[in-house]
Structures are given as structure tokens and as C-alpha cells.
Enzyme design. Structure first.
Site, short mmCIF file in Angstrom:
data_model
loop_
_atom_site.label_atom_id
_atom_site.label_comp_id
_atom_site.label_asym_id
_atom_site.label_seq_id
_atom_site.Cartn_x
_atom_site.Cartn_y
_atom_site.Cartn_z
N ALA A 35 -59.44 19.36 -0.15
CA ALA A 35 -59.64 18.45 -1.28
C ALA A 35 -60.24 17.12 -0.86
CB ALA A 35 -58.31 18.21 -2.00
N ILE A 61 -55.86 23.35 -3.60
CA ILE A 61 -55.16 24.64 -3.57
C ILE A 61 -54.31 24.86 -4.82
CG2 ILE A 61 -55.14 24.82 -1.06
CD1 ILE A 61 -52.17 24.02 -1.15
N THR A 140 -43.27 22.34 9.69
CA THR A 140 -42.90 21.25 10.57
C THR A 140 -41.43 21.34 10.97
OG1 THR A 140 -42.56 18.84 10.62
CG2 THR A 140 -42.51 19.88 8.47
N ASP A 141 -41.09 20.77 12.13
CA ASP A 141 -39.68 20.74 12.54
C ASP A 141 -38.86 19.80 11.68
OD1 ASP A 141 -40.71 18.33 13.46
OD2 ASP A 141 -40.05 18.58 15.53
N GLU A 142 -39.52 18.95 10.88
CA GLU A 142 -38.79 17.99 10.05
C GLU A 142 -37.96 18.67 8.96
OE1 GLU A 142 -40.68 14.27 9.01
OE2 GLU A 142 -42.33 14.72 10.36
N TYR A 165 -41.17 14.20 1.97
CA TYR A 165 -42.13 15.04 2.70
C TYR A 165 -41.46 16.28 3.26
CZ TYR A 165 -44.62 16.86 6.72
OH TYR A 165 -45.20 17.70 7.65
N LYS A 169 -41.88 20.36 2.30
CA LYS A 169 -42.27 21.40 3.26
C LYS A 169 -41.20 22.48 3.36
CE LYS A 169 -45.43 21.59 5.58
NZ LYS A 169 -46.75 22.25 5.37
N LEU A 205 -48.25 7.56 14.71
CA LEU A 205 -47.85 6.63 15.76
C LEU A 205 -48.91 6.43 16.85
CD1 LEU A 205 -45.56 4.89 17.06
CD2 LEU A 205 -44.94 6.96 18.33
N GLY A 290 -34.11 6.73 5.53
CA GLY A 290 -33.92 8.12 5.93
C GLY A 290 -34.64 8.52 7.19
#
Length: 350
Positions: A35, A61, A140-142, A165, A169, A205, A290
Site C-alpha cells: 500500500a 490487503i 513477531t515474538d512480541e 501492535y 499480530k 532503535l 506497556g
């Protein structure tokens, strides 16, 4: 993997994957659907624009009609879904965008894929699919939440996301799993640790700190800077995804980690040292809501079952990454203008 759809392929990981894939796999068609939101950048793919098998399509999508059209035209046998809003900070200020793109968008893509791959086209309850097809969800591991001082995330760690986020996911992962369990759609889910490398948007980062060092601006560090992440070079991530596409068991989840746990402040100091800058540039700013304290991946499953392992040490990878950004100042300058500047000023108030 002759006819592949890559969504979100103009972003950091997606663009690196497309170039890696075309370097290692001969395919008939690779369509990149993106997009082109703020983090999508076709300059990332300039070196492959002339590849005869490569096609770029601008689109969302969530657009069922467009997805249907693309599947009819190109008859994909592989889908790799990178398309997502991915920055935690932005998800705190704009959660609705993350929920619609990451959840509704993934479901739209699954629905279209299921429809076109079913041996009885359009029959939602047919669990037989064309030979050799696969849908891979890049996660993601998050989604696992935060770890204490000990332990690692495994594929069976309960999902416990702590930001809009990561919640979006995690929701997308569960929808992918549901399409496998309910409709038999051939899927894999990969969950990676923090990526770094060339072409990463400088809200993250490592490129943020490199850029600010270049222009002698303050380096904003959240809280005490002792948040720990496992760092994975983007090329290693790409090789892992290709390994899962080729060898991954249908319905399986694979954690992808680099075995490089580092505190944020440790990385900031390393970048300062490498670039010959003074630590006085560091500015500690209010921690974000958080903010998970530690992530760490157990990649035993993918290394033992599929034979993959990371090839970059962190020391090698970060040195190469810093060198790339220093050699590509024009790319960074183009990125860090306009909308980015407005966002940066909003998020980091010294």
C-alpha cells in the site's frame, strides 16, 4: 514456489526478503503488493526493478476485489504476508489502523487464498487444495508478551500481548491458525525477534540512533534503557523464512531468533563508540506505556527440525549495518523528511 505473492514487500523485511528470494530461487512470477504507507519505500527495491519475473502492485490487503483479481491473473502457489503496521509507538497513538490492517487485512488475504487454492474453487468447506501451495504469516515474538530475567519464548508459550501492535499480530496469528484448523489451509507462522540491517525505517532503535549520530542530534532512550531484546540480522530472517517455505511442516509455528540478547542502552553505546560520538548525546525520555522488559527466543525447533541457523554474529552484523547507513546517506535523507519529521517531533519531546 513458482508463482509467489509477497505482501508488504516495499517495507524493511519484505524488501530484503524479495531480493534474497530472487537471489536463491528461480520463479515465474513474484508479485509485490504494498500500500506504500509511510514505511513502504520502492527505493529499497531499485536494484531488482528490471527483473523480468518481478511485478509491483500498489494496493491494500483489505481490498477483496483487488486480491481476487491478482489471484485470478497470476495463479499464485505461495503467499508470504509481511503486510502490517509494525511500530509499537504508533500503535499506542493510532490503534485502529493496526487493528484493521493487521487483523482484517490478514483475514481478507486468507479468505481469498482459501477460495482460489481449494480444489473445489469457492467451496469454503473443501479441505483439499492444489498441490504444493503454502501461506506463510510473518509474525513477531512480541505476541508472547514479556519475559522475566530468565527463560525463553518457545512456540508453545501462551500468547500474552501487551500493546495494540502485538495484540493485533497475535489476533492475526490466531486467525491464520483458525483457517488451518477449520478449512485445512496449508499455513505456517513464523515469529521473529528484533530485526536489524539495511533499509530499516528510522523509527526503529538501530537506524534511529545511527541517523541521530550522523547529524549530532540527541539519542532518545526510553526509560532506563535496560529493556532487553534478541537481535536478528534481516538476512538471517529471510533465510529462515525461505527454509520454512521449503521444509516447514504444514500448520507448524517456528520461532526465529538470533541468539543475541542485548539491552537497548548497550546497543546505543556501541553505535556511539563505533561512530566516534560522545555519550553526552544520550537523552533519557519518558518510557512508553506497556513497554515489555525482555524478549528472548528459543529457536531450537527451526534449528533442529529444519536445519536452519543464523549466520551473522551481532558484532559482524551491527558493524556492517552501521557501514551501510553511512554509505547510503541519501537514502536516509530521503526517508527522514516531511511526515517522518512531524512524527519524530511528536513522539520524542525532550
Amino acid at each position: 514456489m513458482k508463482r509467489i505473492l509477497v505482501t508488504g514487500g516495499a517495507g524493511f523485511i519484505g524488501s530484503n526478503f524479495i531480493k534474497y528470494f530472487l537471489k536463491h530461487i528461480t520463479c515465474e512470477i513474484l508479485v509485490n503488493l504494498d500500500a506504500l504507507t509511510y514505511a513502504g519505500n520502492l527505493e529499497n527495491l531499485s536494484e531488482i526493478e528490471e527483473e523480468t519475473c518481478y511485478i509491483f502492485k500498489k494496493g491494500d490487503i483489505r481490498d477483496h476485489g483487488l486480491l481476487d483479481q491478482l489471484f485470478l491473473q497470476y495463479q499464485f502457489d505461495t503467499v508470504v504476508n509481511f503486510a502490517a503496521e509494525s511500530h509499537v509507538d504508533r500503535s499506542i497513538t493510532e490503534p485502529e489502523t493496526f487493528l484493521t490492517t493487521n487483523i482484517i487485512g490478514t483475514q481478507a488475504l486468507l479468505e481469498t487464498t482459501q477460495k482460489h487454492w481449494s480444489k473445489q474453487a469457492g467451496n469454503k468447506y473443501c479441505r483439499e487444495y492444489r498441490e504444493g501451495v503454502k501461506f506463510l504469516q510473518v509474525s513477531t515474538d512480541e505476541v508472547y508478551g514479556a519475559l522475566g530475567k530468565e527463560g525463553l519464548f518457545t512456540e508453545t508459550t501462551p500468547l500474552s500481548p501487551n500493546s495494540p501492535y502485538s495484540a493485533s499480530k497475535a489476533s492475526a496469528d490466531l486467525i491464520v491458525k483458525a483457517y488451518y484448523e477449520t478449512f485445512g489451509l496449508p499455513v505456517n507462522i513464523t515469529r521473529c525477534s528484533n530485526n536489524y540491517g539495511p533499509y530499516q525505517f528510522p523509527e526503529k532503535l538501530i537506524p534511529l540512533m545511527i541517523h541521530n549520530c550522523q547529524v549530532d542530534e540527541p539519542l532518545p532512550v526510553y526509560g532506563d534503557g535496560l529493556q532487553i531484546r534478541d537481535w536478528l540480522h534481516v538476512e538471517d530472517h529471510c533465510s529462515a523464512i525461505l527454509t520454512v517455505l521449503e521444509k516447514g511442516g504444514v500448520g507448524e509455528i517456528y520461532n526465529i531468533g538470533g541468539n543475541n540478547e542485548k539491552a537497548n542502552i548497550e546497543i546505543v553505546n556501541l553505535i556511539l563508540e563505533t561512530m566516534g560520538k560522545d555519550k553526552g548525546l544520550i537523552r533519557y525520555v519518558k518510557d512508553r506505556p506497556g513497554h515489555d522488559r525482555r524478549y528472548a527466543i528459543d529457536n531450537t525447533k527451526i534449528t533442529t527440525q529444519l536445519g536452519w541457523k543464523p549466520s551473522h554474529s551481532f558484532e559482524q552484523g551491527i558493524a556492517e549495518t552501521i557501514a551501510w547507513y553511512l554509505a547510503n546517506k541519501n537514502w536516509m535523507q530521503n526517508i527522514t523528511s516531511g511526515v517522518y519529521t512531524q512524527y519524530y517531533e511528536k513522539m520524542y519531546q525532550f
